[in-house]
Motif scaffolding. Structure first.
Motif, PDB file in Angstrom:
ATOM      1  N   UNK A  61       2.279  -4.469   3.705  1.00 23.83           N
ATOM      2  CA  UNK A  61       0.872  -4.871   3.820  1.00 23.83           C
ATOM      3  C   UNK A  61       0.321  -4.552   5.200  1.00 23.83           C
ATOM      4  N   UNK A  62       1.144  -4.786   6.247  1.00 29.87           N
ATOM      5  CA  UNK A  62       0.708  -4.488   7.612  1.00 29.87           C
ATOM      6  C   UNK A  62       0.446  -2.999   7.801  1.00 29.87           C
ATOM      7  N   UNK A  63       1.288  -2.172   7.211  1.00 24.84           N
ATOM      8  CA  UNK A  63       1.063  -0.718   7.289  1.00 24.84           C
ATOM      9  C   UNK A  63      -0.255  -0.338   6.628  1.00 24.84           C
ATOM     10  N   UNK A  64      -0.540  -0.935   5.479  1.00 28.61           N
ATOM     11  CA  UNK A  64      -1.784  -0.629   4.782  1.00 28.61           C
ATOM     12  C   UNK A  64      -3.003  -1.068   5.591  1.00 28.61           C
ATOM     13  N   UNK A  69       7.599  -7.020   2.007  1.00 28.89           N
ATOM     14  CA  UNK A  69       6.240  -6.982   1.448  1.00 28.89           C
ATOM     15  C   UNK A  69       5.190  -7.094   2.548  1.00 28.89           C
ATOM     16  N   UNK A  70       5.419  -7.973   3.515  1.00 27.64           N
ATOM     17  CA  UNK A  70       4.448  -8.144   4.590  1.00 27.64           C
ATOM     18  C   UNK A  70       4.391  -6.907   5.487  1.00 27.64           C
ATOM     19  N   UNK A  90      15.206 -13.830  -0.535  1.00 30.58           N
ATOM     20  CA  UNK A  90      13.769 -14.064  -0.637  1.00 30.58           C
ATOM     21  C   UNK A  90      13.066 -13.725   0.676  1.00 30.58           C
ATOM     22  N   UNK A  91      13.685 -14.109   1.815  1.00 32.14           N
ATOM     23  CA  UNK A  91      13.079 -13.829   3.117  1.00 32.14           C
ATOM     24  C   UNK A  91      12.979 -12.333   3.356  1.00 32.14           C
ATOM     25  N   UNK A  92      14.048 -11.610   3.040  1.00 26.86           N
ATOM     26  CA  UNK A  92      14.025 -10.148   3.238  1.00 26.86           C
ATOM     27  C   UNK A  92      12.953  -9.501   2.363  1.00 26.86           C
ATOM     28  N   UNK A  93      12.856  -9.968   1.129  1.00 31.37           N
ATOM     29  CA  UNK A  93      11.826  -9.425   0.240  1.00 31.37           C
ATOM     30  C   UNK A  93      10.427  -9.715   0.779  1.00 31.37           C
TER      31      UNK A  93
END
Length: 404
Positions: A294-297, A290-291, A283-286
């Motif tokens: 999001x940071x790249x976007x 995802x974050x 879960x942490x890796x997922x």
């Protein structure tokens, strides 16, 4: 009557006649004997024989009755039964249809056991709805038993093997004899008062009904039912049943079984923890992935949103010029308004009126000067003050003649 004229009965008719005669002749009978050829069928019915040194008789006990016995009979047990005497017509066997069964020699004790069991069941002490859930991962386990009991050694050995990490608290008490019920109650009350254990094991090894009678105490049953801490009963062998077993939140067949039901296996817990850790890592890796996306976007959007520095400086210069112009216009307006307001105030100045040749007559009342507005306010006895452009004077009127 000749032999030819006699009624000839079939075997079934004869057996039915014998069965009816036996049922009319014998009411409920009490019989003692040793069980042999005991069989419990899937239907729930029990079939066996009762025998002694000189004879035996077949017996049947149907499911609706044997559920109240409280133990599983075995061949060789000495028992006492109350039954109706009859005949099984298809085979022509005389048999006892048993209503109650108890161990031989129990007599009044067993009757008292059944009576108390029926009373407490009616009060709802055996209902599953009121039983508390046994914690799957207790932080500590309490044991109520005798320190000298062999059952304690078995329980401790089982707990040490299955869950050595769980602390154990022993509440010592007698488990046999007339003083045992009060001792067990006191031990349960002590555990309730301390509130340091999450589950209580009430254990004792096997024995006769007399040996286990302390666990059939009525007051003990109420204390177990009202205990805020879940109670696991492990009293006697698998075939032994006591009132404590029915009232407890969970019944174990043996003291060792009670320990197994209350304590999770350590290796199983470690496996569960490992599975939970793997799930958390996944879960942490997922979440990190995802974050990161999001940071790249956000970084991409920020790079497009940032303006040209030269353009920003030009805009700031324009804003400063517009602000200065707006402030100058506002100041000019304030100055014009101030001149206008001063001119208005000057026109309303009473001194300007006096300078045009007018005078004002003032009278003093309550240490205050006020203008005289009508001839009726003039008096020869009052000192008036006349205010003119170049000064004032106090006068007293010698004569007053009011003009129309």
């Amino acid at each position: 009557m000749s032999e030819i004229s006699r009624e000839i009965l079939s075997v079934s008719d004869l057996n039915r006649a014998i069965a009816a005669s036996l049922e009319d002749r014998f009411d409920t009978v009490w019989v003692s004997g040793e069980i042999s050829n005991f069989k419990a069928y899937d239907s729930g019915h029990w079939y066996f024989s009762l025998k002694d040194e000189e004879g035996q008789i077949r017996c049947v006990m149907f499911r609706g009755r044997n559920g109240q016995v409280g133990f599983m009979p075995q061949s060789g047990d000495l028992v006492e039964v109350s039954a109706n005497l009859g005949m099984y017509v298809p085979r022509g066997d005389i048999q006892l249809t048993i209503k109650t069964l108890r161990r031989a020699g129990m007599g009044g004790l067993y009757e008292a056991f059944l009576k108390l069991k029926a009373k407490l069941a009616k009060e709802g002490l055996f209902d599953e709805e009121r039983k508390r859930e046994i914690p799957t991962h207790p932080r500590s386990i309490g044991i109520v038993t005798s320190p000298q009991a062999a059952a304690l050694k078995d329980v401790l050995s089982t707990l040490a093997r299955r869950a050595p990490h769980i602390p154990i608290v022993i509440y010592p008490t007698l488990v046999q004899g007339s003083d045992a019920p009060s001792g067990i109650i006191a031990a349960l009350k002590a555990a309730e008062k301390e509130q340091v254990v999450d589950v209580i094991l009430l254990v004792r090894g096997g024995g006769s009904i007399e040996d286990l009678w302390a666990f059939n105490d009525e007051q003990l049953a109420y204390v177990i039912a009202s205990s805020p801490i879940p109670v696991v009963s492990g009293v006697g062998h698998e075939t032994d049943f006591t009132i404590a077993d029915f009232v407890a939140d969970l019944r174990a067949p043996t003291p060792t079984g009670a320990a197994e039901l209350a304590a999770p296996r350590r290796d199983q817990m470690l496996q569960e923890l490992d599975a939970i850790m793997q799930a958390l890592l996944q879960r942490i890796n997922q979440r990190v992935e995802r974050e990161a996306q999001t940071l790249d976007q956000l970084a991409l959007r920020l790079s497009h949103a940032l303006p040209n520095p030269d353009r920003m400086r030009e805009q700031i210069t324009n804003w400063q010029q517009r602000l200065n112009q707006a402030w100058a216009v506002r100041m000019d307006n304030w100055k014009r308004n101030q001149v206008h307001y001063q001119s208005q105030l000057e026109m309303l100045n009473p001194q300007r009126t006096l300078e045009r040749g007018y005078s004002v007559i003032l009278s003093r009342e309550d240490n205050q000067l006020r203008a005289v507005r009508g001839p009726g306010e003039l008096s020869t006895e009052t000192v008036f003050q006349i205010q003119m452009a170049d000064g004032g004077a106090e006068v007293r009127l010698a004569d007053i003649k009011i003009s129309p």
